[in-house]
Design a protein around this motif. Structure first.
Motif, PDB file in Angstrom:
ATOM      1  N   SER A  29       1.384  -1.285  -0.152  1.00 40.15           N
ATOM      2  CA  SER A  29      -0.132   0.101  -0.204  1.00 40.15           C
ATOM      3  C   SER A  29       0.417   1.371   0.480  1.00 40.15           C
ATOM      4  O   SER A  29       0.861   2.334  -0.858  1.00 40.15           O
ATOM      5  N   ALA A  30       1.807   1.087   1.146  1.00 38.92           N
ATOM      6  CA  ALA A  30       2.899   1.855   0.572  1.00 38.92           C
ATOM      7  C   ALA A  30       3.638   2.486  -0.359  1.00 38.92           C
ATOM      8  O   ALA A  30       3.592   3.248  -1.310  1.00 38.92           O
ATOM      9  N   LEU A  31       4.638   1.621  -1.403  1.00 41.42           N
ATOM     10  CA  LEU A  31       4.668   1.513  -2.632  1.00 41.42           C
ATOM     11  C   LEU A  31       3.638   1.562  -3.472  1.00 41.42           C
ATOM     12  O   LEU A  31       4.217   2.640  -4.257  1.00 41.42           O
ATOM     13  N   ARG A  32       2.460   1.335  -3.305  1.00 39.97           N
ATOM     14  CA  ARG A  32       1.431   1.619  -4.691  1.00 39.97           C
ATOM     15  C   ARG A  32       0.923   3.386  -4.493  1.00 39.97           C
ATOM     16  O   ARG A  32       0.792   3.654  -5.541  1.00 39.97           O
ATOM     17  N   SER A  33       1.809   4.082  -2.981  1.00 41.52           N
ATOM     18  CA  SER A  33       1.119   5.152  -3.559  1.00 41.52           C
ATOM     19  C   SER A  33       1.495   6.154  -4.635  1.00 41.52           C
ATOM     20  O   SER A  33       3.286   6.080  -5.151  1.00 41.52           O
ATOM     21  N   ASP A  34       0.906   6.939  -5.178  1.00 43.53           N
ATOM     22  CA  ASP A  34       1.037   7.503  -6.509  1.00 43.53           C
ATOM     23  C   ASP A  34       1.571   7.169  -6.812  1.00 43.53           C
ATOM     24  O   ASP A  34       2.504   7.777  -8.718  1.00 43.53           O
ATOM     25  N   ARG A  35       1.256   5.413  -7.615  1.00 39.70           N
ATOM     26  CA  ARG A  35       1.432   4.657  -8.710  1.00 39.70           C
ATOM     27  C   ARG A  35       0.706   3.977  -8.723  1.00 39.70           C
ATOM     28  O   ARG A  35      -0.227   3.132  -8.166  1.00 39.70           O
ATOM     29  N   THR A  36       0.630   3.483 -10.264  1.00 39.91           N
ATOM     30  CA  THR A  36      -0.099   2.697 -10.954  1.00 39.91           C
ATOM     31  C   THR A  36       0.212   1.424 -10.837  1.00 39.91           C
ATOM     32  O   THR A  36       0.999   1.089 -10.856  1.00 39.91           O
ATOM     33  N   SER A  37      -0.807   0.399 -10.112  1.00 34.66           N
ATOM     34  CA  SER A  37      -0.631  -1.666  -9.356  1.00 34.66           C
ATOM     35  C   SER A  37      -1.568  -2.130 -10.606  1.00 34.66           C
ATOM     36  O   SER A  37      -2.938  -1.596 -10.279  1.00 34.66           O
ATOM     37  N   PHE A  38      -1.124  -2.444 -11.095  1.00 36.82           N
ATOM     38  CA  PHE A  38      -1.942  -4.132 -11.547  1.00 36.82           C
ATOM     39  C   PHE A  38      -1.471  -5.199 -10.522  1.00 36.82           C
ATOM     40  O   PHE A  38      -0.673  -5.727 -10.527  1.00 36.82           O
ATOM     41  N   VAL A  39      -2.960  -6.065 -10.362  1.00 32.96           N
ATOM     42  CA  VAL A  39      -3.084  -6.942  -9.291  1.00 32.96           C
ATOM     43  C   VAL A  39      -3.422  -7.799 -10.197  1.00 32.96           C
ATOM     44  O   VAL A  39      -5.094  -7.820 -10.129  1.00 32.96           O
ATOM     45  N   ILE A  40      -2.973  -9.140 -10.554  1.00 29.81           N
ATOM     46  CA  ILE A  40      -3.424 -10.028 -11.239  1.00 29.81           C
ATOM     47  C   ILE A  40      -4.096 -11.070  -9.581  1.00 29.81           C
ATOM     48  O   ILE A  40      -2.621 -11.289  -8.810  1.00 29.81           O
ATOM     49  N   ALA A  41      -5.169 -11.580  -9.611  1.00 27.90           N
ATOM     50  CA  ALA A  41      -5.291 -12.471  -8.456  1.00 27.90           C
ATOM     51  C   ALA A  41      -6.237 -13.866  -8.735  1.00 27.90           C
ATOM     52  O   ALA A  41      -7.514 -13.328  -9.293  1.00 27.90           O
ATOM     53  N   HIS A  42      -6.115 -14.281  -8.125  1.00 28.82           N
ATOM     54  CA  HIS A  42      -7.785 -15.621  -8.199  1.00 28.82           C
ATOM     55  C   HIS A  42      -7.997 -15.693  -6.106  1.00 28.82           C
ATOM     56  O   HIS A  42      -8.838 -15.709  -6.507  1.00 28.82           O
ATOM     57  N   ARG A  43      -7.613 -14.539  -6.121  1.00 27.52           N
ATOM     58  CA  ARG A  43      -7.812 -14.879  -4.370  1.00 27.52           C
ATOM     59  C   ARG A  43      -9.059 -13.400  -4.028  1.00 27.52           C
ATOM     60  O   ARG A  43      -7.989 -12.994  -3.754  1.00 27.52           O
ATOM     61  N   LEU A  44      -9.407 -13.675  -4.200  1.00 24.75           N
ATOM     62  CA  LEU A  44     -10.260 -12.281  -4.386  1.00 24.75           C
ATOM     63  C   LEU A  44     -10.532 -11.300  -2.924  1.00 24.75           C
ATOM     64  O   LEU A  44     -10.230 -10.328  -2.829  1.00 24.75           O
ATOM     65  N   SER A  45      -9.381 -12.202  -1.750  1.00 25.74           N
ATOM     66  CA  SER A  45      -9.800 -11.578  -0.560  1.00 25.74           C
ATOM     67  C   SER A  45      -8.830 -10.589  -0.452  1.00 25.74           C
ATOM     68  O   SER A  45      -8.404  -9.598   0.374  1.00 25.74           O
TER      69      SER A  45
END
Length: 695
Positions: A632-648
């Motif tokens: 969360s701190a790393l993603r600050s002011d940066r675009t993040s793409f997360v591919i996930a199967h665990r929806l939690s």
């Protein structure tokens, strides 16, 4: 649905397993193709048709063109060495004449001249003995002239020493020529591999590629080293010896010339039959290496499924194919040397008989015949070497064909002239985490913050099986975009297109308003960081593996990244801490700890766009919560793409994209998508609310 390839080259996974995303499998390969594999497949592949031998050999020799000056020096030293060696038997023949003449002179009565003695013999009817003595230089009653004999032997010794020195110098210089050439060839292959598209690595076994880069290049080195040296000295020796033989006796020289057409005919006949076997030998070597590497990488999987017997049988089968090809190639090509030796022995007998008759008739002296016999050996030996060299040359050209095939493979499209350069060193994006020199990468002085836009993007791995069609989406800076969907939906493909591992069929992708096809791949990937489900660590310390995310990072920055991603917590439990040396499989740390190391690497890189491809799949639930806080701190002011199967893991995402069959069928946040009761809600219920069902 066309399956998706692995998301990045260089990732290591057990054979037959999926990589990076649960829906990622390898592109299907044509039956019998070079990449046909899996630990239980890819056997009984027919040998490739050989390229044109002459063209390949010419191209191989063309690699020596930059060394022209040194090759001229090699040629000059070889000429000098051969000339001195060729003169040697002539001097030794003179020594033999001195000894024989001295022995005969000792038996003759003193006080009589040679002419008087010959006249007496002819008068007595002993014409044959008179003819033999007339060809000699005699001093009746004098004996052997040891002073003259010593002078001749001294000169012979000097000549042979100088010849050896020239030959040694020629071999030394040639060794440097060949090794520099092979050094350049390896560099060319390395550069070529870096220019190849990802689809090439999806179509070839890793062991097969490694075999071309190592075994085949080493075989080329040995072939060039030995064949060039033998070819130069053998050809010069044949020419020089032939000249000396014609000087001594044209008749005997004509007998020796019979060997040339016989040698050429036999060599051509045998070489034609053995060349295809050498091609099969090195092809089977590459395939066997590919199977061994693949089986070793997936040895746990082989044991889990109890397939040791099948793998062993397939190894035996492929090993048998390699044995048969190698045995056939070496046996058939090995016939050249015995054939040349047989021809040489026949010529030797002919020269000895005819030479003896000429000595008896006075046409030649004994020393000249002895020298001629030496020359006949020197003449047939290089011819035999040239014949046997075909064995070595065929093997080298067969390896060269495989290397040239790699070098001729179609490359990925070149970066356009004037493309945007990266602000930092790239490379980790394809290996598990991208490298960026600072938080703010610049494009022409403008800070890149990571606004990504897909505009009517279409893509297909195979033209007849479209995967993504007219897809559009916008990811704003600082947003966390989660991508979910069933297997084969195109999730990882979307990320691969962002990284330009594959090129679009239609549409465009922009980064902060700049079309990524106008950017250099170096520049694009230096702004992106990727953490894969399958971790990649290299042999080195834990500190080195973290610092790989940003070369030149300070010790404090490395420690900060380790603490933020909770690597610091388990490192202190290791005996050597951050100096703990990992092997290239990272087998001395757990799967979850390896995942944390790759996340720390990405944290240190601080890229503009962060891609997490099931990045927390190998960590425990408690660590996952901690890592998500760090991210969360790393993603600050940066675009993040997360591919996930665990929806939690993606409930807090700003935007969730639900993909099916290459299309975005839903988008929104967690709450709105659940309320809509569509595809996302069905996925969510399947994970958390659906009762167990009988299969």
């Amino acid at each position: 649905m066309s399956p998706e390839p692995s998301s990045a080259p260089g990732t290591k996974a057990a054979p037959g397993t999926k990589t990076a995303d649960a829906d990622v499998v390898r592109i299907p390969r044509p039956a019998g193709g070079p990449g046909r594999g899996g630990p239980f497949g890819g056997m009984n592949i027919p040998a490739e048709k050989a390229m044109n031998f002459g063209t390949s050999a010419k191209r191989l020799l063309g690699t020596l063109r930059p060394e022209r000056a040194w090759l001229i020096l090699v040629l000059l030293m070889a000429v000098a060495g051969v000339v001195l060696q060729v003169i040697g038997p002539r001097l030794l023949g003179e020594g033999t004449n001195l000894i024989f003449s001295g022995v005969v002179s000792k038996e003759l009565p003193a006080g009589v001249t040679q002419e008087q003695l010959i006249a007496q013999l002819r008068a007595a009817g002993e014409n044959q003995k008179a003819d033999m003595l007339s060809a000699m230089t005699l001093t009746p009653g004098a004996g052997i002239d040891f002073a003259a004999l010593g002078s001749v032997l001294t000169w012979a010794l000097v000549l042979y020493v100088l010849a050896s020195a020239f030959m040694w110098g020629q071999a030394y210089v040639l060794n440097g020529v060949v090794q520099r050439t092979v050094f350049g060839l390896r560099q060319e292959i390395e550069a070529k591999i870096n220019r190849l598209p990802l689809k090439y690595f999806d179509s070839i076994q890793r062991g097969e590629l490694l075999s071309r880069v190592t075994n085949d290049v080493d075989n080329i080195s040995q072939s060039l080293q030995q064949s060039i040296s033998q070819a130069v000295t053998s050809v010069l020796s044949v020419v020089g010896v032939l000249v000396m033989m014609f000087i001594l006796s044209p008749t005997l020289a004509l007998i020796a010339l019979v060997t040339i057409p016989l040698t050429l005919g036999i060599t051509a006949l045998i070489a034609k039959r053995s060349q295809k076997l050498f091609v099969a030998q090195w092809k089977n070597t590459g395939q066997l290496n590919g199977q061994i590497e693949e089986t070793y990488t997936g040895h746990a999987l082989v044991k889990v499924f109890g397939r040791q017997r099948e793998v062993g049988e397939q190894f035996r089968q492929k090993n048998q194919e390699l044995y048969e090809a190698s045995f056939g190639a070496q046996f058939i090509s090995g016939l050249i040397m015995p054939a040349m030796t047989f021809i040489g022995n026949l010529v030797y007998v002919g020269i000895a008989v005819v030479g003896g008759l000429q000595v008896a008739s006075g046409a030649m002296q004994l020393g000249d015949v002895q020298a001629f016999i030496q020359y006949s050996r020197q003449f047939t030996q290089p011819l035999a070497q040239l014949g046997s060299m075909a064995n070595l040359l065929q093997s080298g050209v067969a390896s060269a064909e495989r290397v040239f095939e790699l070098l001729d493979t179609e490359e990925q499209s070149a970066d356009p002239d004037g493309s945007v350069a990266g602000a930092a060193v790239a490379g980790a994006g394809a290996l598990g985490a991208a490298a960026s020199a600072s938080e703010d990468a610049y494009d022409g002085g403008r800070a890149v913050r990571g606004r990504l836009e897909f505009e009517l993007v279409s893509f297909a791995y195979s033209p007849d099986k479209p995967l993504i069609s007219s897809l559009s989406l916008v990811a704003e800076p600082g947003q966390t975009v989660a991508i979910v969907g069933p297997t084969g939906a195109g999730k990882t493909t979307l990320v691969n297109l962002m990284m330009r591992f594959y090129e679009l069929d239609a549409g465009r992708i922009t980064l902060d308003g700049v079309d990524i096809t106008t950017m250099s791949r170096h520049g694009l990937r230096s702004r992106m960081g990727m953490v894969l489900q399958d971790t990649w660590l290299f042999g080195g310390t834990i500190r080195d593996n973290i610092a790989y995310g940003r070369p030149g990072a300070s010790e404090a920055e490395i420690l900060e990244a380790a603490q933020a991603t909770y690597v610091d917590r388990f490192v202190h439990s290791l005996p050597d801490g951050y100096e703990t040396v990992l092997d290239d499989e990272g087998s001395n740390v757990s799967a979850g700890e390896k995942q944390l190391l790759t996340i720390a690497r990405a944290f240190l890189a601080r890229p503009s766009v962060l891609i997490l491809d099931e990045a927390t799949s190998s960590v425990d639930t408690r660590t996952e919560v901690l890592v998500q806080k760090a991210m969360s701190a790393l993603r600050s002011d940066r675009t993040s793409f997360v591919i996930a199967h665990r929806l939690s893991t993606i409930r807090d995402a700003d935007l969730i994209l639900v993909m099916e069959a290459g299309q975005i069928v839903e988008q929104g946040n967690h709450a709105s998508l659940l309320a809509a009761g569509g595809a996302y809600a069905r996925l969510y219920e399947a994970q958390f609310a659906a009762p167990a069902a009988e299969v």
